[in-house]
Design a protein around this motif. Structure first.
Motif, PDB file in Angstrom:
ATOM      1  N   THR A 283       0.832  -1.184   0.000  1.00  0.00           N
ATOM      2  CA  THR A 283       0.000   0.000   0.000  1.00  0.00           C
ATOM      3  C   THR A 283       0.878   1.249   0.000  1.00  0.00           C
ATOM      4  O   THR A 283       1.798   1.375   0.806  1.00  0.00           O
ATOM      5  CB  THR A 283      -0.902   0.013   1.246  1.00  0.00           C
ATOM      6  N   GLU A 284       0.578   2.192  -0.894  1.00  0.00           N
ATOM      7  CA  GLU A 284       1.362   3.415  -0.982  1.00  0.00           C
ATOM      8  C   GLU A 284       1.036   4.313   0.197  1.00  0.00           C
ATOM      9  O   GLU A 284      -0.132   4.602   0.487  1.00  0.00           O
ATOM     10  CB  GLU A 284       1.055   4.138  -2.294  1.00  0.00           C
ATOM     11  N   LEU A 285       2.064   4.756   0.904  1.00  0.00           N
ATOM     12  CA  LEU A 285       1.876   5.614   2.065  1.00  0.00           C
ATOM     13  C   LEU A 285       2.363   7.022   1.766  1.00  0.00           C
ATOM     14  O   LEU A 285       3.372   7.215   1.088  1.00  0.00           O
ATOM     15  CB  LEU A 285       2.629   5.067   3.275  1.00  0.00           C
ATOM     16  N   ALA A 286       1.606   8.004   2.263  1.00  0.00           N
ATOM     17  CA  ALA A 286       2.043   9.391   2.215  1.00  0.00           C
ATOM     18  C   ALA A 286       2.469   9.789   3.617  1.00  0.00           C
ATOM     19  O   ALA A 286       1.977   9.233   4.605  1.00  0.00           O
ATOM     20  CB  ALA A 286       0.915  10.285   1.725  1.00  0.00           C
ATOM     21  N   GLU A 287       3.374  10.733   3.717  1.00  0.00           N
ATOM     22  CA  GLU A 287       3.838  11.189   5.024  1.00  0.00           C
ATOM     23  C   GLU A 287       3.850  12.703   5.041  1.00  0.00           C
ATOM     24  O   GLU A 287       4.216  13.348   4.049  1.00  0.00           O
ATOM     25  CB  GLU A 287       5.231  10.640   5.330  1.00  0.00           C
ATOM     26  N   HIS A 288       3.419  13.263   6.176  1.00  0.00           N
ATOM     27  CA  HIS A 288       3.416  14.717   6.298  1.00  0.00           C
ATOM     28  C   HIS A 288       3.867  15.101   7.701  1.00  0.00           C
ATOM     29  O   HIS A 288       3.413  14.523   8.687  1.00  0.00           O
ATOM     30  CB  HIS A 288       2.022  15.287   6.029  1.00  0.00           C
ATOM     31  N   THR A 289       4.734  16.079   7.790  1.00  0.00           N
ATOM     32  CA  THR A 289       5.186  16.622   9.066  1.00  0.00           C
ATOM     33  C   THR A 289       4.838  18.095   9.121  1.00  0.00           C
ATOM     34  O   THR A 289       5.066  18.834   8.146  1.00  0.00           O
ATOM     35  CB  THR A 289       6.704  16.437   9.239  1.00  0.00           C
ATOM     36  N   ASN A 290       4.276  18.517  10.236  1.00  0.00           N
ATOM     37  CA  ASN A 290       3.918  19.922  10.424  1.00  0.00           C
ATOM     38  C   ASN A 290       5.056  20.634  11.150  1.00  0.00           C
ATOM     39  O   ASN A 290       5.209  20.504  12.364  1.00  0.00           O
ATOM     40  CB  ASN A 290       2.608  20.025  11.219  1.00  0.00           C
ATOM     41  N   ASN A 291       5.845  21.386  10.385  1.00  0.00           N
ATOM     42  CA  ASN A 291       6.967  22.117  10.966  1.00  0.00           C
ATOM     43  C   ASN A 291       6.618  23.575  11.259  1.00  0.00           C
ATOM     44  O   ASN A 291       7.496  24.380  11.570  1.00  0.00           O
ATOM     45  CB  ASN A 291       8.176  22.062  10.027  1.00  0.00           C
ATOM     46  N   THR A 292       5.321  23.912  11.155  1.00  0.00           N
ATOM     47  CA  THR A 292       4.899  25.287  11.403  1.00  0.00           C
ATOM     48  C   THR A 292       4.494  25.446  12.869  1.00  0.00           C
ATOM     49  O   THR A 292       4.588  24.506  13.663  1.00  0.00           O
ATOM     50  CB  THR A 292       3.699  25.650  10.508  1.00  0.00           C
ATOM     51  N   ASP A 293       4.019  26.638  13.223  1.00  0.00           N
ATOM     52  CA  ASP A 293       3.546  26.876  14.589  1.00  0.00           C
ATOM     53  C   ASP A 293       2.029  26.902  14.664  1.00  0.00           C
ATOM     54  O   ASP A 293       1.453  27.344  15.655  1.00  0.00           O
ATOM     55  CB  ASP A 293       4.129  28.187  15.140  1.00  0.00           C
ATOM     56  N   LYS A 294       1.355  26.411  13.596  1.00  0.00           N
ATOM     57  CA  LYS A 294      -0.108  26.351  13.563  1.00  0.00           C
ATOM     58  C   LYS A 294      -0.553  24.968  13.104  1.00  0.00           C
ATOM     59  O   LYS A 294       0.200  24.249  12.436  1.00  0.00           O
ATOM     60  CB  LYS A 294      -0.669  27.407  12.611  1.00  0.00           C
ATOM     61  N   ALA A 295      -1.775  24.602  13.446  1.00  0.00           N
ATOM     62  CA  ALA A 295      -2.312  23.315  13.000  1.00  0.00           C
ATOM     63  C   ALA A 295      -2.482  23.317  11.480  1.00  0.00           C
ATOM     64  O   ALA A 295      -2.784  24.346  10.876  1.00  0.00           O
ATOM     65  CB  ALA A 295      -3.647  23.045  13.679  1.00  0.00           C
ATOM     66  N   GLU A 296      -2.275  22.152  10.876  1.00  0.00           N
ATOM     67  CA  GLU A 296      -2.481  21.982   9.441  1.00  0.00           C
ATOM     68  C   GLU A 296      -3.544  20.914   9.222  1.00  0.00           C
ATOM     69  O   GLU A 296      -3.539  19.882   9.897  1.00  0.00           O
ATOM     70  CB  GLU A 296      -1.182  21.569   8.747  1.00  0.00           C
TER      71      GLU A 296
ATOM     72  N   PRO B 182       1.297  21.390  15.504  1.00  0.00           N
ATOM     73  CA  PRO B 182       2.707  21.716  15.242  1.00  0.00           C
ATOM     74  C   PRO B 182       3.667  20.649  15.775  1.00  0.00           C
ATOM     75  O   PRO B 182       3.427  20.042  16.815  1.00  0.00           O
ATOM     76  CB  PRO B 182       2.892  23.049  15.985  1.00  0.00           C
ATOM     77  N   GLN B 183       4.730  20.432  15.023  1.00  0.00           N
ATOM     78  CA  GLN B 183       5.797  19.492  15.373  1.00  0.00           C
ATOM     79  C   GLN B 183       5.267  18.064  15.505  1.00  0.00           C
ATOM     80  O   GLN B 183       5.768  17.269  16.301  1.00  0.00           O
ATOM     81  CB  GLN B 183       6.508  19.925  16.666  1.00  0.00           C
ATOM     82  N   SER B 184       4.256  17.725  14.714  1.00  0.00           N
ATOM     83  CA  SER B 184       3.695  16.377  14.680  1.00  0.00           C
ATOM     84  C   SER B 184       3.796  15.841  13.257  1.00  0.00           C
ATOM     85  O   SER B 184       3.894  16.601  12.292  1.00  0.00           O
ATOM     86  CB  SER B 184       2.230  16.393  15.132  1.00  0.00           C
ATOM     87  N   SER B 185       3.769  14.512  13.141  1.00  0.00           N
ATOM     88  CA  SER B 185       3.852  13.909  11.810  1.00  0.00           C
ATOM     89  C   SER B 185       2.883  12.744  11.703  1.00  0.00           C
ATOM     90  O   SER B 185       2.532  12.105  12.701  1.00  0.00           O
ATOM     91  CB  SER B 185       5.278  13.445  11.511  1.00  0.00           C
TER      92      SER B 185
ATOM     93  N   THR C 123      -3.592   4.918   9.794  1.00  0.00           N
ATOM     94  CA  THR C 123      -2.717   6.070   9.922  1.00  0.00           C
ATOM     95  C   THR C 123      -1.734   5.807  11.058  1.00  0.00           C
ATOM     96  O   THR C 123      -2.031   5.046  11.985  1.00  0.00           O
ATOM     97  CB  THR C 123      -3.507   7.359  10.229  1.00  0.00           C
ATOM     98  N   TRP C 124      -0.571   6.437  10.979  1.00  0.00           N
ATOM     99  CA  TRP C 124       0.469   6.306  12.004  1.00  0.00           C
ATOM    100  C   TRP C 124       0.808   7.720  12.470  1.00  0.00           C
ATOM    101  O   TRP C 124       1.243   8.558  11.674  1.00  0.00           O
ATOM    102  CB  TRP C 124       1.713   5.624  11.429  1.00  0.00           C
ATOM    103  N   LEU C 125       0.612   7.994  13.756  1.00  0.00           N
ATOM    104  CA  LEU C 125       0.777   9.347  14.284  1.00  0.00           C
ATOM    105  C   LEU C 125       1.925   9.429  15.282  1.00  0.00           C
ATOM    106  O   LEU C 125       2.058   8.585  16.167  1.00  0.00           O
ATOM    107  CB  LEU C 125      -0.518   9.801  14.986  1.00  0.00           C
ATOM    108  N   THR C 126       2.735  10.466  15.138  1.00  0.00           N
ATOM    109  CA  THR C 126       3.698  10.867  16.163  1.00  0.00           C
ATOM    110  C   THR C 126       3.396  12.323  16.492  1.00  0.00           C
ATOM    111  O   THR C 126       3.449  13.182  15.600  1.00  0.00           O
ATOM    112  CB  THR C 126       5.142  10.733  15.670  1.00  0.00           C
ATOM    113  N   GLY C 127       3.050  12.595  17.732  1.00  0.00           N
ATOM    114  CA  GLY C 127       2.687  13.949  18.116  1.00  0.00           C
ATOM    115  C   GLY C 127       1.228  14.032  18.504  1.00  0.00           C
ATOM    116  O   GLY C 127       0.710  13.157  19.208  1.00  0.00           O
ATOM    117  N   LYS C 128       0.544  15.055  18.021  1.00  0.00           N
ATOM    118  CA  LYS C 128      -0.843  15.301  18.421  1.00  0.00           C
ATOM    119  C   LYS C 128      -1.682  15.676  17.211  1.00  0.00           C
ATOM    120  O   LYS C 128      -1.237  16.439  16.341  1.00  0.00           O
ATOM    121  CB  LYS C 128      -0.895  16.423  19.460  1.00  0.00           C
TER     122      LYS C 128
END
Length: 206
Positions: A1-14, A28-31, A45-50
């Protein structure tokens, strides 16, 4: 299965919209990693952070969040998961719907096929569960700021203005609005009456 990954390096929610229409509000600071496929039997989904998840309901395809050794499974609901890197605790807070939480569970445990009776905790709106990773235990409680339930069909909310109202009636209205069982610790209080307007107060002040 093709996985996409995203990390939020900003100071606001994405906000990230998944292929099934679900939305992840990544803090912020979650992936997060997630499948792009609509054809799999489960949504993973696989979460690190919040992150706050708003999951499209689909009973045929359970939605799973893996965070360390904790797995969260829903069919369609909204909830928070807080799971920092190497966290001593993982927390799941429910806003709407019902959430099954499994500790010591990962992708290989097939939690999508387990029943709610097999879950370590099943939590409903305004409830949360905290998993203490090293001690391998969990604690249940209420979220920090309980919100009124947002039901599709519900009678007009009470104004929460009372005039010499019996305490059990006040508590009954609170139960209906927040979906939280109210228990009187001192039975003598059931004979008390309450007068006042508490419409604008948060639950704990009420």
């Amino acid at each position: 299965t093709e996985l996409a990954e995203h990390t939020n390096n900003t100071d606001k929610a994405e906000s990230i919209q998944l292929s099934d229409g679900s939305i992840v509000h990544l803090q912020p600071q979650s992936s997060i990693r997630y499948s792009r496929s609509l054809n799999s039997a489960k949504r993973e989904t696989w979460l690190t952070g919040k992150a706050f998840f708003e999951v499209q309901r689909n009973p045929a395809r359970p939605f799973l969040v893996y965070s360390g050794n904790v797995s969260t499974r829903v069919l369609g609901t909204s909830f928070w998961v807080t799971a920092p890197t190497n966290a001593q605790t993982v927390e799941v807070d429910v806003r709407t719907g019902k959430v099954a939480v499994f500790k010591n569970a990962s992708q290989s445990n097939n939690v999508d096929k387990k029943t709610n009776d097999e879950a370590d905790a099943v939590i409903t709106p305004n409830q949360k569960v905290t998993i203490f990773v090293e001690q391998n235990r969990l604690a249940r409680g209420l979220v920090d700021e309980p919100k009124p339930l947002t039901l599709p069909v519900r009678a007009k909310p009470s104004s929460f203005t009372f005039d010499a109202s019996p305490l059990p009636e006040v508590l009954r209205q609170l139960e209906q609005l927040y979906g939280i069982e109210m228990v009187v610790g001192n039975k003598d209080l059931t004979n008390c009456r309450f007068t006042g307007n508490i419409s604008q107060q948060p639950l704990y002040s009420k």
